[in-house]
Design an enzyme around this catalytic site. Structure first.
Site, PDB file in Angstrom:
ATOM      1  N   ASP A  94     110.693 175.679 -75.017  1.00  0.00           N
ATOM      2  CA  ASP A  94     109.565 174.809 -74.959  1.00  0.00           C
ATOM      3  C   ASP A  94     109.445 174.185 -76.379  1.00  0.00           C
ATOM      4  O   ASP A  94     109.553 174.762 -77.210  1.00  0.00           O
ATOM      5  CB  ASP A  94     108.231 175.795 -74.611  1.00  0.00           C
ATOM      6  N   ILE A  95     109.027 173.118 -76.384  1.00  0.00           N
ATOM      7  CA  ILE A  95     108.824 172.223 -77.468  1.00  0.00           C
ATOM      8  C   ILE A  95     107.580 172.546 -78.362  1.00  0.00           C
ATOM      9  O   ILE A  95     107.522 172.596 -79.504  1.00  0.00           O
ATOM     10  CB  ILE A  95     108.683 170.567 -77.131  1.00  0.00           C
ATOM     11  N   ASN A 113     102.263 177.585 -64.092  1.00  0.00           N
ATOM     12  CA  ASN A 113     101.049 177.105 -64.306  1.00  0.00           C
ATOM     13  C   ASN A 113     101.017 175.965 -62.932  1.00  0.00           C
ATOM     14  O   ASN A 113     101.939 175.340 -62.710  1.00  0.00           O
ATOM     15  CB  ASN A 113     100.836 176.367 -65.351  1.00  0.00           C
ATOM     16  N   VAL A 125     103.329 169.092 -66.647  1.00  0.00           N
ATOM     17  CA  VAL A 125     104.530 168.473 -66.012  1.00  0.00           C
ATOM     18  C   VAL A 125     104.601 168.893 -64.870  1.00  0.00           C
ATOM     19  O   VAL A 125     104.725 170.045 -64.226  1.00  0.00           O
ATOM     20  CB  VAL A 125     105.634 168.915 -66.993  1.00  0.00           C
ATOM     21  N   HIS A 132     108.193 174.809 -63.207  1.00  0.00           N
ATOM     22  CA  HIS A 132     109.041 175.342 -64.248  1.00  0.00           C
ATOM     23  C   HIS A 132     108.346 176.741 -64.480  1.00  0.00           C
ATOM     24  O   HIS A 132     107.191 176.804 -64.193  1.00  0.00           O
ATOM     25  CB  HIS A 132     108.824 174.665 -65.647  1.00  0.00           C
ATOM     26  N   HIS A 166     107.390 179.546 -67.049  1.00  0.00           N
ATOM     27  CA  HIS A 166     107.707 179.874 -68.364  1.00  0.00           C
ATOM     28  C   HIS A 166     107.768 181.322 -68.561  1.00  0.00           C
ATOM     29  O   HIS A 166     107.406 182.229 -68.077  1.00  0.00           O
ATOM     30  CB  HIS A 166     106.045 180.008 -68.831  1.00  0.00           C
TER      31      HIS A 166
HETATM   32  P1  5GP Z   1     102.672 173.219 -68.201  1.00  0.00           P
HETATM   33  O1  5GP Z   1     101.460 173.031 -68.851  1.00  0.00           O
HETATM   34  O2  5GP Z   1     103.039 172.183 -67.078  1.00  0.00           O
HETATM   35  O3  5GP Z   1     102.791 174.801 -67.455  1.00  0.00           O
HETATM   36  O4  5GP Z   1     103.933 173.482 -69.121  1.00  0.00           O
HETATM   37  C1  5GP Z   1     104.658 172.208 -69.584  1.00  0.00           C
HETATM   38  C2  5GP Z   1     105.395 172.852 -70.947  1.00  0.00           C
HETATM   39  O5  5GP Z   1     106.124 171.795 -71.184  1.00  0.00           O
HETATM   40  C3  5GP Z   1     104.459 173.003 -72.105  1.00  0.00           C
HETATM   41  O6  5GP Z   1     104.644 174.406 -72.570  1.00  0.00           O
HETATM   42  C4  5GP Z   1     105.000 172.069 -73.008  1.00  0.00           C
HETATM   43  O7  5GP Z   1     105.002 172.484 -74.541  1.00  0.00           O
HETATM   44  C5  5GP Z   1     106.520 171.726 -72.645  1.00  0.00           C
HETATM   45  N1  5GP Z   1     106.890 170.284 -72.886  1.00  0.00           N
HETATM   46  C6  5GP Z   1     106.425 169.184 -72.788  1.00  0.00           C
HETATM   47  N2  5GP Z   1     106.942 168.138 -72.894  1.00  0.00           N
HETATM   48  C7  5GP Z   1     108.268 168.688 -73.366  1.00  0.00           C
HETATM   49  C8  5GP Z   1     109.514 167.993 -73.995  1.00  0.00           C
HETATM   50  O8  5GP Z   1     109.662 167.040 -74.006  1.00  0.00           O
HETATM   51  N3  5GP Z   1     110.467 168.982 -74.274  1.00  0.00           N
HETATM   52  C9  5GP Z   1     110.510 170.482 -74.129  1.00  0.00           C
HETATM   53  N4  5GP Z   1     111.386 171.058 -74.274  1.00  0.00           N
HETATM   54  N5  5GP Z   1     109.282 170.874 -73.502  1.00  0.00           N
HETATM   55  C10 5GP Z   1     108.193 170.257 -73.255  1.00  0.00           C
END
Ligand code: 5GP
Ligand code: ZN
Length: 114
Positions: free
Chosen positions: A30-31, A87, A96, A100, A102
């Site tokens: 994760d970024i 999520n 996103v 995915h 986590h």
């Molecule tokens: P969500 O909030 O949808 O459950 O998780 C999306 C995750 O994607 C977040 O933890 C966010 O930090 C990660 N994320 C968003 N953009 C990028 C990216 O460009 N690269 C990577 N590696 N992770 C990302």
């Protein structure tokens, strides 16, 4: 899917720190990590959210969960523990819309989440 961030990572149009890949799955760091280990496990086939998982997707979802456990084992956090989270939509904090899992670990995580 053309406008999907994780489809672009899968297609290598956007760089990511990849930790695992096979024919069906990709896992990358994760970024914005929420712990010493924070890996996202994604199917290569676009599925928008857990609400869009069909009975025919049971195998890929099982592979995602088992891969999370395998990466936790590699990182040496199986015994100490870890968390896996899907999520989903607004109240679940999904940002996103490509499913995915986590994998977060390497520290003691509080419960309940915020
Ligand atoms: P969500 O909030 O949808 O459950 O998780 C999306 C995750 O994607 C977040 O933890 C966010 O930090 C990660 N994320 C968003 N953009 C990028 C990216 O460009 N690269 C990577 N590696 N992770 C990302
Ligand atoms: Zn996608």
């Amino acid at each position: 899917m053309a406008d999907c961030l994780f489809c672009k990572i899968i297609a290598r149009q956007i760089p990511a720190s990849i930790v695992y890949e096979d024919d069906r799955l990709l896992a990358f760091n994760d970024i914005n990590p929420q712990g010493p280990t924070h890996v996202l496990i994604v199917p290569k086939r676009h599925i928008a959210s857990l609400n869009d998982v069909a009975a025919g997707d049971d195998h890929i979802v099982g592979e995602m969960v088992r891969r999370a456990a395998a990466i936790a084992k590699e990182r040496g956090i199986s015994a100490s523990g870890f968390r896996v989270v899907f999520n989903t939509n607004r109240d679940g904090g999904q940002t996103v819309f490509h499913i995915h899992l986590h994998l977060i670990g390497g520290r003691s995580l509080s419960w309940p989440p915020g």
